[in-house]
Design a protein around this motif. Structure first.
Motif, short mmCIF file in Angstrom:
data_model
loop_
_atom_site.label_atom_id
_atom_site.label_comp_id
_atom_site.label_asym_id
_atom_site.label_seq_id
_atom_site.Cartn_x
_atom_site.Cartn_y
_atom_site.Cartn_z
N LEU A 32 36.07 38.07 29.06
CA LEU A 32 36.76 36.99 29.78
C LEU A 32 36.38 36.95 31.25
N PHE A 33 36.30 38.12 31.88
CA PHE A 33 35.87 38.16 33.28
C PHE A 33 34.46 37.59 33.42
N ALA A 34 33.60 37.82 32.42
CA ALA A 34 32.21 37.37 32.49
C ALA A 34 32.07 35.88 32.20
N SER A 35 32.97 35.30 31.41
CA SER A 35 32.81 33.91 30.99
C SER A 35 33.67 32.92 31.78
N CYS A 36 34.77 33.36 32.36
CA CYS A 36 35.65 32.45 33.11
C CYS A 36 35.16 32.31 34.55
N TYR A 37 35.66 31.27 35.22
CA TYR A 37 35.29 31.02 36.60
C TYR A 37 36.41 31.49 37.53
N PHE A 38 36.00 32.05 38.64
CA PHE A 38 36.97 32.63 39.57
C PHE A 38 37.94 31.57 40.09
N GLY A 39 37.44 30.40 40.43
CA GLY A 39 38.32 29.35 40.95
C GLY A 39 39.39 28.95 39.96
N ASP A 40 39.04 28.90 38.65
CA ASP A 40 40.03 28.56 37.63
C ASP A 40 41.10 29.63 37.52
N LEU A 41 40.69 30.89 37.64
CA LEU A 41 41.66 31.99 37.56
C LEU A 41 42.63 31.94 38.73
N PHE A 75 34.59 44.14 37.37
CA PHE A 75 34.55 42.83 36.72
C PHE A 75 34.91 41.72 37.70
N LEU A 76 35.91 41.96 38.53
CA LEU A 76 36.33 40.94 39.49
C LEU A 76 35.23 40.66 40.51
N VAL A 77 34.60 41.73 41.02
CA VAL A 77 33.54 41.54 42.02
C VAL A 77 32.38 40.76 41.41
N ARG A 78 32.01 41.09 40.19
CA ARG A 78 30.93 40.35 39.52
C ARG A 78 31.32 38.90 39.29
N MET A 79 32.58 38.68 38.97
CA MET A 79 33.07 37.31 38.74
C MET A 79 32.95 36.48 40.02
N VAL A 80 33.34 37.07 41.14
CA VAL A 80 33.23 36.37 42.42
C VAL A 80 31.77 36.11 42.76
N ALA A 81 30.90 37.08 42.48
CA ALA A 81 29.48 36.92 42.78
C ALA A 81 28.88 35.76 42.02
N ASP A 113 31.45 30.34 48.59
CA ASP A 113 30.82 31.11 49.67
C ASP A 113 31.88 31.82 50.51
N GLU A 114 33.01 31.14 50.73
CA GLU A 114 34.09 31.74 51.51
C GLU A 114 34.65 32.96 50.80
N ALA A 115 34.81 32.87 49.48
CA ALA A 115 35.34 33.99 48.71
C ALA A 115 34.37 35.16 48.73
N VAL A 116 33.09 34.90 48.59
CA VAL A 116 32.09 35.97 48.61
C VAL A 116 32.09 36.67 49.96
N ALA A 117 32.11 35.90 51.03
CA ALA A 117 32.12 36.50 52.37
C ALA A 117 33.38 37.31 52.60
N SER A 118 34.54 36.76 52.17
CA SER A 118 35.81 37.47 52.34
C SER A 118 35.81 38.78 51.58
N LEU A 119 35.33 38.76 50.34
CA LEU A 119 35.31 39.97 49.53
C LEU A 119 34.33 40.99 50.11
N ALA A 120 33.18 40.55 50.57
CA ALA A 120 32.20 41.47 51.15
C ALA A 120 32.77 42.15 52.38
N ILE A 179 30.24 50.39 47.79
CA ILE A 179 29.18 50.38 46.78
C ILE A 179 29.38 49.21 45.82
N LEU A 180 30.65 48.90 45.49
CA LEU A 180 30.92 47.71 44.68
C LEU A 180 30.39 46.45 45.34
N GLY A 181 30.41 46.43 46.66
CA GLY A 181 29.94 45.26 47.40
C GLY A 181 28.48 44.94 47.17
#
Length: 486
Positions: free
Chosen positions: A292-301, A327-333, A338-345, A357-359
């Motif tokens: 589910l983490f691999a197939s769903c979109y982060f924005g929808d979640l 799984f969450l980090v990969r989902m965001v990637a 772009d804002e979410a990726v920068a915030s998470l990084a 290292i997850l980053g």
């Protein structure tokens, strides 16, 4: 030449091997040519005729399937100097797989040189090698010299004059400088391409991705390839558009994934929402959650919880479940904005340790500044340094000595190479390969001295990329002499 002639030549050869004179056994036509006043001269002339027959008449004909290849294209950068090729070969030999060998080529390209084709050639399917090698990739795919010699801009009229690697490089440049023009080319010319080619073209939309691309990406919901539809949906999700529902079941899948996440509160005075993964009760549930983490979109979640993407990231409880964190980090990637990726990084880099290292999962979408922050944090923590090999799209040769010396990296390396633990030593050697790509020439040379002084054998293969790096100074006229670092 027929079989009888071949048998006659074999008889002559056998007679000469045994030391006898064979003029009397030669064909009549040969005797007329080889006749001379002395027996020795007759034998010499006969021998010359036989040698000519063997070298020319018996030369095998080329197979009809053999095709003449055009000359290998000359690349835009000079070849690596001959005196550095032994260092290069050592680095290529130590590189364990094609991806690491490509990194060696990228390091050399960053210093203004290309590799000799007898040392390394990109494969016909290689999309990770530096753009400078695109003519070689296309040459292996059967590109003809006439097309390769052209230097026109990529347009609808010149589309077929570009082979795949050169076309890909040109499209990336266009997406960065004129995204609308590149999008039009992908839309008009890509429609008639096979599914694999269409997918590769749509994937290039990630460069310069913007709101103007939304109508085209939405139109791909009707594409006949499921992979193309999925790629378009992920790109739309990065732009804040709701997930592509063309394949059905997306809403149900997102709701199912949200059920694996527990919403809570923290703080006594200022209560704030928190989100933590719920531990799966079985292996089947764990596998389903991963899917589910691999197939769903982060924005929808995020919409399911009524939050913005940065807010949800800030409220996620890292450390509760390491698997869910990954799984969450990969989902965001894959599908985060772009804002979410920068915030998470930024969050992961500030946290350091395992989270930094997850980053590295995000590096394909980070600018060079944030990549460097992550790398510096990992170096400072000295945890799992070999993971630096995972950095995607990393720049070569920027890491300064101060970045290595101020953290825990050097003490950890000295301890690893001087100890008796084989596992720790191997990990240190993997790190040396990773930093061999990232370090500046001066840093590479100093690091060699440090680890050799700590007990690593000077001839260790793990130093090969560092040695090449140190020898490849920025100015070709001021390159470090390889003998000084040998």
């Amino acid at each position: 030449m027929n079989e009888l002639d071949q048998a006659g030549l074999a008889r002559l050869r056998d007679g000469w091997i045994s030391g006898g004179a064979m003029f009397e056994f030669a064909p009549v036509e040969w005797k007329e040519v080889a006749t001379a006043s002395s027996p020795d001269e007759q034998e010499r002339r006969l021998l010359a005729i036989a040698a000519q027959a063997l070298d020319v008449a018996l030369r095998p004909a080329a197979p009809k399937t053999l095709k003449r290849r055009p000359p290998l294209p000359v690349l835009a950068l000079p070849m690596l100097p001959e005196r550095l090729r032994p260092l290069l070969r050592a680095a290529l030999k130590y590189a364990a797989d094609a991806r690491l060998k490509t990194r060696v080529a990228a390091l050399v390209a960053s210093r203004g040189f290309v590799l000799h084709p007898m040392d390394w050639m990109p494969s016909v399917s290689d999309q990770e090698s530096p753009d400078i090698y695109a003519p070689w990739v296309d040459w292996q795919a059967g590109a003809d010299s006439q097309k390769q010699s052209r230097r026109e801009d990529l347009t609808a009229e010149t589309w077929d004059d570009f082979y795949p690697a050169a076309r890909r490089s040109a499209l990336i440049d266009l997406r960065r400088s004129a995204p609308a023009l590149a999008r039009t080319l992908i839309e008009t010319k890509g429609a008639s391409e096979p599914a694999e080619v269409r997918l590769a073209l749509v994937e290039l939309m990630r460069f310069g991705l913007g709101a103007d691309d939304v109508p085209f990406l939405k139109s791909l919901s009707a594409d006949r390839s499921g992979k193309v539809r999925e790629m378009a949906g992920r790109l739309l999700a990065r732009l804040g558009e709701r997930g592509n529902q063309a394949d059905g079941g997306s809403e149900d899948s997102t709701a199912e994934l949200a059920a694996f996440i527990e919403e809570g509160k923290s703080g006594f005075i200022r209560r704030r929402a928190t989100y933590a993964p719920i531990k799966p009760k079985s292996q089947a549930q764990q596998a389903r959650r991963a899917d589910l983490f691999a197939s769903c979109y982060f924005g929808d979640l995020v919409v399911r919880f009524g939050r913005t993407e940065p807010d949800f990231i800030g409220a996620w409880q890292f450390g509760v479940d390491d698997g869910a964190d990954l799984f969450l980090v990969r989902m965001v990637a894959v599908s985060g904005s772009d804002e979410a990726v920068a915030s998470l990084a930024d969050l992961l880099a500030a946290a350091g340790g395992r989270l930094a290292i997850l980053g590295l999962q995000l590096t394909a979408r980070l600018d060079s500044g944030r990549k460097r922050v992550l790398v510096r944090q990992i170096l400072n923590d000295a945890q799992n340094l070999a993971a630096l090999i995972l950095v995607e799209g990393a720049e070569a040769g920027w890491l300064e000595w101060s970045d290595l010396a101020k953290g825990k990296t050097l003490p950890a390396l000295r301890s690893a190479v001087s100890g008796d633990n084989d596992v720790t030593r191997r990990n240190a050697e993997q790190y040396l390969e990773a930093v061999g790509f990232l370090a500046s020439p001066v840093s590479a040379e100093k690091l060699i001295g440090e680890v050799v002084a700590a007990g690593l054998p000077p001839a260790s293969p793990s130093l090969s990329l560092l040695r090449l790096n140190a020898a490849l100074a920025g100015n070709p006229n001021q390159m470090i002499n390889p003998e000084k670092i040998a």
